[in-house]
Structure formats: C-alpha cells, structure tokens
Design an enzyme around this catalytic site. Structure first.
Site, PDB file in Angstrom:
ATOM      1  N   LYS A   1       0.860  -1.189   0.000  1.00  8.63           N
ATOM      2  CA  LYS A   1       0.000   0.000   0.000  1.00  8.63           C
ATOM      3  C   LYS A   1       0.886   1.226   0.000  1.00  8.63           C
ATOM      4  O   LYS A   1       1.822   1.322   0.793  1.00  8.63           O
ATOM      5  CB  LYS A   1      -0.882   0.005   1.257  1.00  8.63           C
TER       6      LYS A   1
ATOM      7  N   GLN B   1       7.295   3.898   3.948  1.00 11.75           N
ATOM      8  CA  GLN B   1       5.875   3.503   3.941  1.00 11.75           C
ATOM      9  C   GLN B   1       5.635   2.225   4.759  1.00 11.75           C
ATOM     10  O   GLN B   1       4.592   2.068   5.381  1.00 11.75           O
ATOM     11  CB  GLN B   1       5.415   3.304   2.493  1.00 11.75           C
TER      12      GLN B   1
ATOM     13  N   LYS C   1       5.442   3.370   8.360  1.00 13.11           N
ATOM     14  CA  LYS C   1       4.282   4.251   8.517  1.00 13.11           C
ATOM     15  C   LYS C   1       2.998   3.423   8.568  1.00 13.11           C
ATOM     16  O   LYS C   1       2.151   3.598   9.440  1.00 13.11           O
ATOM     17  CB  LYS C   1       4.227   5.222   7.334  1.00 13.11           C
TER      18      LYS C   1
ATOM     19  N   LYS D   1       5.417   1.760  -3.087  1.00 15.37           N
ATOM     20  CA  LYS D   1       5.360   3.118  -3.643  1.00 15.37           C
ATOM     21  C   LYS D   1       5.634   3.038  -5.130  1.00 15.37           C
ATOM     22  O   LYS D   1       6.292   2.101  -5.584  1.00 15.37           O
ATOM     23  CB  LYS D   1       6.438   3.997  -2.986  1.00 15.37           C
TER      24      LYS D   1
ATOM     25  N   GLY E   1      -2.694   8.316  -4.277  1.00 15.53           N
ATOM     26  CA  GLY E   1      -2.042   9.531  -4.758  1.00 15.53           C
ATOM     27  C   GLY E   1      -0.792   9.885  -3.974  1.00 15.53           C
ATOM     28  O   GLY E   1      -0.502   9.308  -2.925  1.00 15.53           O
ATOM     29  N   ASP E   2      -0.043  10.812  -4.494  1.00 18.54           N
ATOM     30  CA  ASP E   2       1.106  11.451  -3.833  1.00 18.54           C
ATOM     31  C   ASP E   2       1.346  12.725  -4.648  1.00 18.54           C
ATOM     32  O   ASP E   2       0.406  13.193  -5.321  1.00 18.54           O
ATOM     33  CB  ASP E   2       2.333  10.513  -3.828  1.00 18.54           C
TER      34      ASP E   2
ATOM     35  N   THR F   1      -4.657  13.512   5.264  1.00 18.63           N
ATOM     36  CA  THR F   1      -3.240  13.662   5.621  1.00 18.63           C
ATOM     37  C   THR F   1      -3.029  14.971   6.398  1.00 18.63           C
ATOM     38  O   THR F   1      -2.382  14.982   7.456  1.00 18.63           O
ATOM     39  CB  THR F   1      -2.342  13.617   4.372  1.00 18.63           C
TER      40      THR F   1
ATOM     41  N   ASN G   1      -2.279  19.132  -1.709  1.00 16.29           N
ATOM     42  CA  ASN G   1      -3.295  18.436  -0.919  1.00 16.29           C
ATOM     43  C   ASN G   1      -2.994  18.448   0.576  1.00 16.29           C
ATOM     44  O   ASN G   1      -3.855  18.799   1.389  1.00 16.29           O
ATOM     45  CB  ASN G   1      -3.429  16.994  -1.440  1.00 16.29           C
TER      46      ASN G   1
ATOM     47  N   SER H   1      -6.850   5.743   3.725  1.00 18.01           N
ATOM     48  CA  SER H   1      -6.896   4.861   2.554  1.00 18.01           C
ATOM     49  C   SER H   1      -7.292   3.448   2.980  1.00 18.01           C
ATOM     50  O   SER H   1      -8.075   2.775   2.299  1.00 18.01           O
ATOM     51  CB  SER H   1      -5.525   4.799   1.881  1.00 18.01           C
TER      52      SER H   1
HETATM   53  P1  NDP Z   1       0.645  17.830  -4.195  1.00 14.34           P
HETATM   54  O1  NDP Z   1       1.109  17.461  -5.541  1.00 14.34           O
HETATM   55  O2  NDP Z   1      -0.805  18.014  -3.944  1.00 14.34           O
HETATM   56  O3  NDP Z   1       1.373  19.160  -3.695  1.00 14.34           O
HETATM   57  C1  NDP Z   1       2.754  19.237  -3.601  1.00 14.34           C
HETATM   58  C2  NDP Z   1       3.141  20.638  -3.162  1.00 14.34           C
HETATM   59  O4  NDP Z   1       4.527  20.661  -2.858  1.00 14.34           O
HETATM   60  C3  NDP Z   1       2.912  21.676  -4.248  1.00 14.34           C
HETATM   61  O5  NDP Z   1       2.654  22.921  -3.672  1.00 14.34           O
HETATM   62  C4  NDP Z   1       4.256  21.657  -4.969  1.00 14.34           C
HETATM   63  O6  NDP Z   1       4.549  22.850  -5.666  1.00 14.34           O
HETATM   64  C5  NDP Z   1       5.212  21.489  -3.810  1.00 14.34           C
HETATM   65  N1  NDP Z   1       6.426  20.805  -4.250  1.00 14.34           N
HETATM   66  C6  NDP Z   1       6.547  19.567  -4.766  1.00 14.34           C
HETATM   67  N2  NDP Z   1       7.825  19.306  -5.091  1.00 14.34           N
HETATM   68  C7  NDP Z   1       8.510  20.403  -4.771  1.00 14.34           C
HETATM   69  C8  NDP Z   1       9.877  20.745  -4.850  1.00 14.34           C
HETATM   70  N3  NDP Z   1      10.785  19.890  -5.343  1.00 14.34           N
HETATM   71  N4  NDP Z   1      10.249  21.963  -4.409  1.00 14.34           N
HETATM   72  C9  NDP Z   1       9.345  22.827  -3.915  1.00 14.34           C
HETATM   73  N5  NDP Z   1       8.020  22.555  -3.814  1.00 14.34           N
HETATM   74  C10 NDP Z   1       7.630  21.362  -4.237  1.00 14.34           C
HETATM   75  O7  NDP Z   1       1.245  16.711  -3.219  1.00 14.34           O
HETATM   76  P2  NDP Z   1       0.789  16.303  -1.748  1.00 14.34           P
HETATM   77  O8  NDP Z   1       0.313  17.491  -1.011  1.00 14.34           O
HETATM   78  O9  NDP Z   1      -0.069  15.127  -1.865  1.00 14.34           O
HETATM   79  O10 NDP Z   1       2.177  15.799  -1.132  1.00 14.34           O
HETATM   80  C11 NDP Z   1       3.051  16.657  -0.412  1.00 14.34           C
HETATM   81  C12 NDP Z   1       3.996  15.821   0.439  1.00 14.34           C
HETATM   82  O11 NDP Z   1       3.222  15.041   1.363  1.00 14.34           O
HETATM   83  C13 NDP Z   1       4.865  14.814  -0.308  1.00 14.34           C
HETATM   84  O12 NDP Z   1       6.101  14.684   0.358  1.00 14.34           O
HETATM   85  C14 NDP Z   1       4.076  13.516  -0.181  1.00 14.34           C
HETATM   86  O13 NDP Z   1       4.903  12.394  -0.313  1.00 14.34           O
HETATM   87  C15 NDP Z   1       3.551  13.658   1.227  1.00 14.34           C
HETATM   88  N6  NDP Z   1       2.379  12.859   1.586  1.00 14.34           N
HETATM   89  C16 NDP Z   1       1.229  12.919   0.865  1.00 14.34           C
HETATM   90  C17 NDP Z   1       0.130  12.189   1.263  1.00 14.34           C
HETATM   91  C18 NDP Z   1      -1.179  12.288   0.571  1.00 14.34           C
HETATM   92  O14 NDP Z   1      -2.139  11.669   1.051  1.00 14.34           O
HETATM   93  N7  NDP Z   1      -1.312  13.023  -0.506  1.00 14.34           N
HETATM   94  C19 NDP Z   1       0.186  11.283   2.402  1.00 14.34           C
HETATM   95  C20 NDP Z   1       1.432  11.339   3.148  1.00 14.34           C
HETATM   96  C21 NDP Z   1       2.473  12.099   2.711  1.00 14.34           C
HETATM   97  P3  NDP Z   1       4.377  22.887  -7.289  1.00 14.34           P
HETATM   98  O15 NDP Z   1       2.912  22.748  -7.521  1.00 14.34           O
HETATM   99  O16 NDP Z   1       4.946  24.177  -7.708  1.00 14.34           O
HETATM  100  O17 NDP Z   1       5.159  21.720  -7.810  1.00 14.34           O
HETATM  101  O1  2IT Z   2       3.037   8.911   1.540  1.00 16.27           O
HETATM  102  C1  2IT Z   2       1.883   8.470   1.743  1.00 16.27           C
HETATM  103  O2  2IT Z   2       1.576   7.913   2.789  1.00 16.27           O
HETATM  104  C2  2IT Z   2       0.889   8.658   0.683  1.00 16.27           C
HETATM  105  N1  2IT Z   2       1.182   9.259  -0.343  1.00 16.27           N
HETATM  106  C3  2IT Z   2      -0.490   8.066   0.839  1.00 16.27           C
HETATM  107  C4  2IT Z   2      -0.479   6.606   0.487  1.00 16.27           C
HETATM  108  C5  2IT Z   2      -1.824   5.929   0.446  1.00 16.27           C
HETATM  109  O3  2IT Z   2      -1.822   4.752   0.076  1.00 16.27           O
HETATM  110  O4  2IT Z   2      -2.851   6.526   0.790  1.00 16.27           O
END
Ligand code: NDP
Ligand code: 2IT
Length: 444
Positions: free
Chosen positions: A89, A110, A113, A125, A164-165, A208, A239, A376
C-alpha cells in the site's frame, strides 16, 4: 562492525547512486539498533537484510502522445517493498524528479508508517518522471491510461493498492481507475483516493493534513499547550498543505506563509484559505496569484526564505529535504517550538539533529503524515464491505488513529530510554510489528 552497521554499509555498496534511499535507511537503521540487540534471532534469520531489500521492483516504459501529436516516453515504477503485514500500500508520485532512489526511500518509509497505523497494510510506492504541470487534461489522461496498461497486471485489491502522492490527485486517480476497470472488468478497491461517486471515502482528501494537525495537537496537549494562538508556517500548497492549514486554522492557529515550487507568500494577517483553494484546486494556478489578490500578502521568489519567517510551529508539507541545516538553524533561532512533517522526509538528517538538540518537539513523517494512508485503509474496508461511512465517522476514526500513534511512539521512546525522541519511537514501534510478522513467515 555490528549487525546494523554491516547491513547499512552493504546497502550503500549494493545500491550506489541512491542518496535518498541511503538517507531513509540510515535514519531507520541507526535508531532500531537497540531492538536488534535485544533480539539476536533477527540476525540469525537475516531479518534486516530482507527488510531493506524490496520484495519486487517493477520498472516500465510509459509511451503516450502529446497534443502536438509527438510521441513521449516516461519511466514508470512500482516498488513492492514489504507485504508482511498486509497487501502493498502506498502512493504514486508523478514528478520530473522521480527516480528509483526516491521511490525506494518512499517505499521503505511507507512500511513503517503503515505499520504505525495499526491497520493491515504492507509497504509500497510507485510513480513516474512525468510532469502533469502545464499538461492538458487529455494529455494527463493519455499518460495515466498508458501507465495503467502496464501497472494493472501487478496490482489488485488484495495484492497492491496504489493511491495519490505529489502530482497524483483526484483527476489522475480517476483516469487510472477508469483504465484498470476497463482492462480487468472489475469494480474493486484497487486504488484509494477515488472520487465519492465511484467508491471513494469521505475525508480521504482531507486526511493527511487533518491527521498531521491531530497528532501535533495531541503532542502539544501532552505538554499543556495547543495550536490556539500559535503562528504557523506551512510549506507547499498542495493536498497535504491545504488541509493542514484548514485544520490548524479551525483550532485557532494563524497560518502566515505557504509556498509552491516557484516561491512563497507571507501574509501576516493570516492566509485566506478560500483564495488558496481557488488558485490551487480550481484553477491549478501559481501561488504568486495570491499576492495579487490579497493586499496584506507579499510574494517572494524561491522557497528557502519561508523558513526565515518567525513561527511557533512549522509544518513542512511539500517535498524531501526541503529543510536543511541552514533552514533548521533559522527556525530554531526564531524560537520554533514544534516541527511536524506532513511531507515525506522533508528534514535532512542534520536538520533533525538540530531540532532534537534544541528541544524542539519533532514529529517525523512516518508518524505525522500517516493519516492519509490510514484513511486509505478505511477506504479499502468500506470497498470490501460495500459500505459508505459518513464524514464524521471517518474523521473520528482518523483522529483516534492519530492519537494512538502519538501515544505508541511516545511509549516506545520512553521504553528505550529516549524520552521525547519520536524518530526513535516511530521507527521502533513500526518495526517491531513488521519484524514479528516476518519472523512468523519464515525465510521468505
Ligand atoms: P501535491 O502534488 O498536492 O502538492 C505538492 C506541493 O509541494 C505543491 O505545492 C508543490 O509545488 C510542492 N512541491 C513539490 N515538489 C517540490 C519541490 N521539489 N520543491 C518545492 N516545492 C515542491 O502533493 P501532496 O500534497 O499530496 O504531497 C506533499 C507531500 O506530502 C509529499 O512529500 C508527499 O509524499 C507527502 N504525503 C502525501 C500524502 C497524501 O495523502 N497526498 C500522504 C502522506 C504524505 P508545485 O505545484 O509548484 O510543484
Ligand atoms: O506517503 C503516503 O503515505 C501517501 N502518499 C499516501 C499513500 C496511500 O496509500 O494513501
């Protein structure tokens, strides 16, 4: 050299040019040494060598045609890291920086976690070096369909359940699910983060960010404190960042800055989240537009400056290694009291060290952002049970999972004589369950 050091050295030798994977493995292995010493049977069973080696790595070509009729080719990945406690997952990341090292670090994190959530999910992943930014909906659909045309044969509701991520949100999950359903002719919970009309769970989108704030609030409550009246900085505006902001504000905090990869906005009056949502969720625009709409806000190019803004609580919610030594020192100098990681591995090893030595409450990603994957797993439960829970039911379960995680990592840290060291607490609490399952399964 002891067992843990030997495994780490071999990992670096056998996987050269994978700095992010080395970083995550170093953080984990260096803190679980006391557990491994207590259990000599782990070494006899080669447990750590197996733990750091993915069960399966899939790499594939993703060809698609852009709007100009040109054929494009991207690299696709799925790392099925560990299925000891449940089906693989973990999310899919679409970002130009994606490579095997990044997917392996995310997969390794992961595993622990998912174990911390207390739910039966293993670790995996995946992703691609595809950049959805600036692409038309049709191009994103073409890419997702091609990606799934290979991935479908490796996943399944009881085998491997992606989500997603970065760069993969509701739109991408929709296209990926549509193609899976078309090829396999089955409507099952093979992806999470699905739309509500086709089997998704309420509160997954918020999970998240909300979860990050729930666990942080619990850590603050344990010290007789709370988010109320605190100044907060949140990096990212995707997100995780958006829903962390929403929940922190609802608990009475003032969020003063957010960024995207171009630059950051500082709004001393407090970020207007309705405007951020309009720019990011509706228009897929740039954060610069916020400063054009809100008089009290100032936009600056580049991301690093955000960490020089004084705050009580920092919630890094964008990407790996966004807080380095310099930024950690700036935060500490300005009196930060708590750093909780919404992103995966946003602090370098050196930055973590600075926070811990300065007495900052530091909540590591694998505990702090586990609310997304936990929800999830709740989506998977609803799918298999043909059920649909209300927002309040899911949110209540999420909150209780986050509070449990806090107390589990706190107890593990205390038990191993490292009170308040949640990096150690999270790694040990997460690892013990996976190790027990792996031992029970024999050498597989
Ligand atoms: P999104 O794609 O929704 O948003 C990512 C954000 O981070 C955007 O604002 C993006 O800016 C910025 N960003 C990404 N890469 C870079 C970079 N190299 N330098 C500067 N800014 C950057 O992703 P999420 O919000 O889903 O994910 C954010 C983080 O949270 C990640 O590390 C992800 O692995 C983690 N995460 C996500 C989960 C989820 O459920 N979605 C769960 C657990 C962890 P821009 O649009 O300009 O690229
Ligand atoms: O980093 C993470 O935990 C995620 N991007 C969410 C993974 C998931 O299966 O919901």
């Amino acid at each position: 050299m002891n067992y843990v050091q030997t495994v780490l050295e071999n990992l670096k030798k056998q996987n050269p040019n994978e700095p992010e994977f080395h970083q995550a493995a170093t953080e984990i292995l260096s803190t679980i040494a006391p557990v491994v010493e207590k259990h000599p049977e782990y070494e006899a069973a080669g447990l750590l060598e197996r733990f750091v080696e993915p069960e399966r790595v899939i790499m594939f070509r993703v060809p698609w045609v852009d709007d100009g009729g040109k054929v494009r080719v991207n690299k696709g990945y799925r790392v099925q890291f560990n299925s000891a406690i449940g089906p693989y997952k973990g999310g899919l990341r679409f970002h130009p920086s994606v490579n095997l090292s990044i997917i392996k670090f995310l997969g390794l994190e992961q595993i622990l976690k998912n174990s911390l959530t207390g739910l039966p999910i293993g670790g995996g992943k995946g992703g691609a070096d595809f950049d959805p930014k600036g692409k038309s909906d049709r191009e994103v659909m073409a890419f997702c369909q091609s990606f799934m045309t290979e991935l479908y044969r490796h996943i399944g509701a009881d085998t491997d359940v992606p989500a997603g991520d970065v760069g993969v949100g509701g739109r991408e999950i929709g296209y990926l699910f549509g193609q899976y359903k078309r090829i396999r002719d089955e409507h099952v919970g093979v992806l999470t983060g699905r739309g509500i009309s086709y089997g998704g769970s309420l509160a997954r989108k918020e999970a998240t960010g909300y979860g990050l704030v729930y666990i942080t609030e619990e850590a603050l409550n344990a010290r007789g404190d709370s988010f109320k009246g605190k100044t907060v900085i949140i990096s990212g505006s995707g997100n995780v960042a958006i829903y962390a902001c929403e929940k922190a504000q609802s608990l009475g905090a003032k969020v003063v800055a957010m960024y995207d990869s171009d630059g950051y906005v500082y709004d001393p009056e407090g970020i207007r989240l309705d405007i951020i949502k309009e720019i990011k969720e509706v228009k897929r625009g740039r954060i610069k537009e916020y400063a054009a709409k809100v008089k009290s806000a100032k936009y600056s190019d580049g991301c690093k400056g955000i960490w020089t803004i004084p705050c009580d609580i920092a919630l890094p919610c964008a990407t790996q290694n966004e807080i380095d030594t310099e930024s950690a020192n700036a935060l500490v100098k300005n009196g930060v009291m708590c750093v909780a990681e919404g992103a995966n591995m946003p602090s370098t090893l050196e930055a973590i060290d600075i926070f811990q030595k300065s007495g900052v409450i530091f909540l590591p990603a694998k505990a702090a952002n586990a609310g997304g994957v936990a929800t999830s797993a709740l989506e998977m439960a609803q799918s298999s049970g043909r059920l649909f829970w209300t927002f309040e039911e899911v949110d209540k379960k999420l909150k209780s999972i986050m509070i449990n995680i806090y107390h589990n990592i706190d107890s593990a840290a205390n038990e191993y004589g490292c009170k308040g060291n949640y990096v150690l607490g999270a790694n040990i609490a997460g690892f013990l369950k996976v190790a027990e399952a792996m031992m029970a399964h024999g050498v597989v």
